[in-house]
Design a protein around this motif. Sequence first.
Motif, PDB file in Angstrom:
ATOM      1  N   PRO A   8     -23.923  -0.079 -12.177  1.00 42.10           N
ATOM      2  CA  PRO A   8     -25.124  -0.617 -12.732  1.00 42.10           C
ATOM      3  C   PRO A   8     -25.328   0.271 -13.968  1.00 42.10           C
ATOM      4  O   PRO A   8     -25.237   1.241 -14.204  1.00 42.10           O
ATOM      5  CB  PRO A   8     -25.948  -0.092 -11.778  1.00 42.10           C
ATOM      6  N   VAL A   9     -25.467  -0.590 -15.310  1.00 41.46           N
ATOM      7  CA  VAL A   9     -25.572  -0.166 -16.728  1.00 41.46           C
ATOM      8  C   VAL A   9     -27.034  -0.437 -16.885  1.00 41.46           C
ATOM      9  O   VAL A   9     -27.682  -1.400 -17.039  1.00 41.46           O
ATOM     10  CB  VAL A   9     -24.446  -0.944 -17.310  1.00 41.46           C
ATOM     11  N   PRO A  10     -27.677   0.557 -17.415  1.00 44.47           N
ATOM     12  CA  PRO A  10     -28.992   0.379 -18.193  1.00 44.47           C
ATOM     13  C   PRO A  10     -28.844  -0.567 -19.172  1.00 44.47           C
ATOM     14  O   PRO A  10     -28.385  -0.618 -20.279  1.00 44.47           O
ATOM     15  CB  PRO A  10     -29.537   1.784 -18.596  1.00 44.47           C
ATOM     16  N   MET A  11     -29.871  -1.399 -19.069  1.00 45.70           N
ATOM     17  CA  MET A  11     -29.902  -2.840 -20.128  1.00 45.70           C
ATOM     18  C   MET A  11     -30.996  -2.224 -21.238  1.00 45.70           C
ATOM     19  O   MET A  11     -32.019  -1.972 -20.916  1.00 45.70           O
ATOM     20  CB  MET A  11     -30.460  -3.852 -19.287  1.00 45.70           C
ATOM     21  N   THR A  12     -30.692  -2.338 -22.394  1.00 37.61           N
ATOM     22  CA  THR A  12     -31.349  -2.485 -23.553  1.00 37.61           C
ATOM     23  C   THR A  12     -32.373  -3.619 -23.546  1.00 37.61           C
ATOM     24  O   THR A  12     -31.826  -4.869 -23.868  1.00 37.61           O
ATOM     25  CB  THR A  12     -30.817  -2.150 -24.906  1.00 37.61           C
ATOM     26  N   PRO A  13     -33.709  -3.608 -23.674  1.00 43.66           N
ATOM     27  CA  PRO A  13     -34.467  -4.913 -23.784  1.00 43.66           C
ATOM     28  C   PRO A  13     -34.131  -5.649 -25.028  1.00 43.66           C
ATOM     29  O   PRO A  13     -33.836  -4.998 -26.064  1.00 43.66           O
ATOM     30  CB  PRO A  13     -36.107  -4.180 -23.792  1.00 43.66           C
ATOM     31  N   GLY A  14     -34.256  -6.800 -24.917  1.00 47.97           N
ATOM     32  CA  GLY A  14     -33.859  -7.851 -25.998  1.00 47.97           C
ATOM     33  C   GLY A  14     -34.998  -8.333 -26.710  1.00 47.97           C
ATOM     34  O   GLY A  14     -35.084  -8.577 -27.950  1.00 47.97           O
ATOM     35  N   ILE A  30     -27.458  -4.226 -16.151  1.00 51.58           N
ATOM     36  CA  ILE A  30     -26.562  -5.227 -16.383  1.00 51.58           C
ATOM     37  C   ILE A  30     -25.435  -4.462 -15.580  1.00 51.58           C
ATOM     38  O   ILE A  30     -25.657  -3.566 -14.950  1.00 51.58           O
ATOM     39  CB  ILE A  30     -26.068  -5.524 -17.734  1.00 51.58           C
ATOM     40  N   TRP A  31     -24.461  -5.482 -15.111  1.00 45.07           N
ATOM     41  CA  TRP A  31     -23.477  -5.037 -14.165  1.00 45.07           C
ATOM     42  C   TRP A  31     -22.331  -5.097 -14.590  1.00 45.07           C
ATOM     43  O   TRP A  31     -21.803  -6.056 -15.389  1.00 45.07           O
ATOM     44  CB  TRP A  31     -23.765  -5.788 -12.821  1.00 45.07           C
ATOM     45  N   TYR A  78     -26.700 -12.644 -19.588  1.00 44.92           N
ATOM     46  CA  TYR A  78     -26.519 -13.962 -19.822  1.00 44.92           C
ATOM     47  C   TYR A  78     -25.286 -14.933 -18.843  1.00 44.92           C
ATOM     48  O   TYR A  78     -24.866 -15.703 -18.908  1.00 44.92           O
ATOM     49  CB  TYR A  78     -26.304 -14.456 -21.240  1.00 44.92           C
ATOM     50  N   VAL A  79     -25.095 -13.869 -18.139  1.00 42.85           N
ATOM     51  CA  VAL A  79     -23.805 -14.108 -17.081  1.00 42.85           C
ATOM     52  C   VAL A  79     -24.080 -15.460 -16.329  1.00 42.85           C
ATOM     53  O   VAL A  79     -25.226 -15.633 -16.043  1.00 42.85           O
ATOM     54  CB  VAL A  79     -23.483 -13.273 -15.981  1.00 42.85           C
ATOM     55  N   GLY A  80     -23.232 -16.563 -16.792  1.00 43.05           N
ATOM     56  CA  GLY A  80     -23.397 -17.809 -15.968  1.00 43.05           C
ATOM     57  C   GLY A  80     -24.667 -18.713 -16.603  1.00 43.05           C
ATOM     58  O   GLY A  80     -24.643 -19.800 -16.209  1.00 43.05           O
ATOM     59  N   ASN A  81     -25.124 -18.130 -17.620  1.00 43.15           N
ATOM     60  CA  ASN A  81     -26.171 -19.209 -18.510  1.00 43.15           C
ATOM     61  C   ASN A  81     -26.313 -18.825 -19.659  1.00 43.15           C
ATOM     62  O   ASN A  81     -26.951 -17.967 -20.163  1.00 43.15           O
ATOM     63  CB  ASN A  81     -27.436 -19.147 -17.559  1.00 43.15           C
ATOM     64  N   ASP A  82     -25.625 -19.717 -20.773  1.00 43.91           N
ATOM     65  CA  ASP A  82     -25.738 -19.285 -21.925  1.00 43.91           C
ATOM     66  C   ASP A  82     -26.421 -20.330 -22.877  1.00 43.91           C
ATOM     67  O   ASP A  82     -26.879 -20.311 -23.975  1.00 43.91           O
ATOM     68  CB  ASP A  82     -24.319 -19.620 -22.745  1.00 43.91           C
ATOM     69  N   ASP A  93     -25.390  -5.170 -25.020  1.00 45.91           N
ATOM     70  CA  ASP A  93     -24.827  -5.042 -23.725  1.00 45.91           C
ATOM     71  C   ASP A  93     -23.856  -4.225 -23.632  1.00 45.91           C
ATOM     72  O   ASP A  93     -23.504  -3.495 -22.678  1.00 45.91           O
ATOM     73  CB  ASP A  93     -25.013  -6.412 -22.896  1.00 45.91           C
ATOM     74  N   VAL A  94     -22.776  -4.529 -24.639  1.00 47.66           N
ATOM     75  CA  VAL A  94     -21.564  -3.944 -24.804  1.00 47.66           C
ATOM     76  C   VAL A  94     -21.799  -2.638 -24.970  1.00 47.66           C
ATOM     77  O   VAL A  94     -21.141  -1.638 -24.487  1.00 47.66           O
ATOM     78  CB  VAL A  94     -20.483  -4.920 -25.633  1.00 47.66           C
ATOM     79  N   GLY A  95     -22.716  -2.312 -26.083  1.00 43.59           N
ATOM     80  CA  GLY A  95     -22.960  -0.766 -26.375  1.00 43.59           C
ATOM     81  C   GLY A  95     -23.345  -0.153 -25.210  1.00 43.59           C
ATOM     82  O   GLY A  95     -23.042   1.052 -24.956  1.00 43.59           O
TER      83      GLY A  95
END
Length: 377
Positions: A8-14, A30-31, A78-82, A93-95
């Motif tokens: 489980p990776v902490p997600m930065t709000p967009g 994010i995962w 955005y996994v599965g839905n772009d 997310d990569v960061g």
Amino acid sequence: MLTRELLPVPMTPGGRLDINSGVARLSGKIWATLWKDDRRPAGTAVLIVHPSSNFIGHYALEELASRGVAAVGLATRYVGNDSALIMENCVLDVGATIRHLRELGYDRIVLVGNSGGGGLAALYQAQAETPTITHTPAGDPLDLTAAGLIPADRVVMAMAHPGRAVVYTEGLDPAVKDEHRPFDRDPELDMFDPANGPAYSPEFVARYRHGQLDRNRRITDWALTTIGELRDRAAGGAGPDDLPFVVHGTAADPRFLDLALDPSDRVAGTLWGSPWVANFQPASLGHLTSLRSWLSQWSYDHSRANAYRELPGVKAPVMVVYGSADCAAFPSHARGMYDAVTHDQRELVEIKGADHYFQGRPDLAAAMCDHIVEWAG
């Protein structure tokens, strides 16, 4: 012993509501999947990324881990839905994942952009090394200069094209005259009209490519104008600031039918079967989008996830690995990305006989993993 765990990776709000699921939005995570050899201390982690594909079960993870590195497959927000994807959020997310891996003790990160992840990996590394972006292409605040992005130590473009906007425009059907009537077609720009080929003449291909850019830019101009109109309507009160729309005809690259264009060992066709069918079926590339996502993800001029433009500024070593039988990422893509790197710490590797997904050839997938681990140093 190889083990697998879910990270489980902490997600930065967009800053915007662009994820349908409240469960996903409110989880703050994010995962990713981490494969590793428990007998080895934390050292090198290979992170495989894509803007929207679910890489939690990526075919290369176990193979990479068996070679002594930790292997991580990321699923962005955005996994599965772009349909509402913002590339700059994918960079966040990569960061966040790279930061999390550092906190777990991994002191060397190899960032692998696979398939449509090539443009994302290039954009991430360029912004991590020299951050400049403070807004999305639609003008929404999103400050990567203050995001604390950690550069990867090495970058790999694996079976990758240079970016979604580039390959999308190369497949955008210029014969579509009316965005609402996909079968009202211009015969002069129709690659499916037998009068034009295949084989396609150089003159037709040049005219066709120009038509593709024109169509992409017409949609972009409409998206910018419509965003401006929505802002005007919402001034002083609540109102929608984005709209969804449909794009017909997105799998019409002449290379799908004419193997003499960008020659390789591929067979004719697309990743989704017949080009004519894939051109319109919803499950193929980029038919459903929004105004803001179009600008960030699909606009040839506005999307920043373009390896041709981003790699010249990347200082980290870069390896480009491509398959000679790939019908999605072509030899010219690989050569263009390799040539875009402006330093000598670069390598171009062809895997003879490999298609985009190494279907039926696990030995060739293993060869790619060998190259990545060797490059990881």
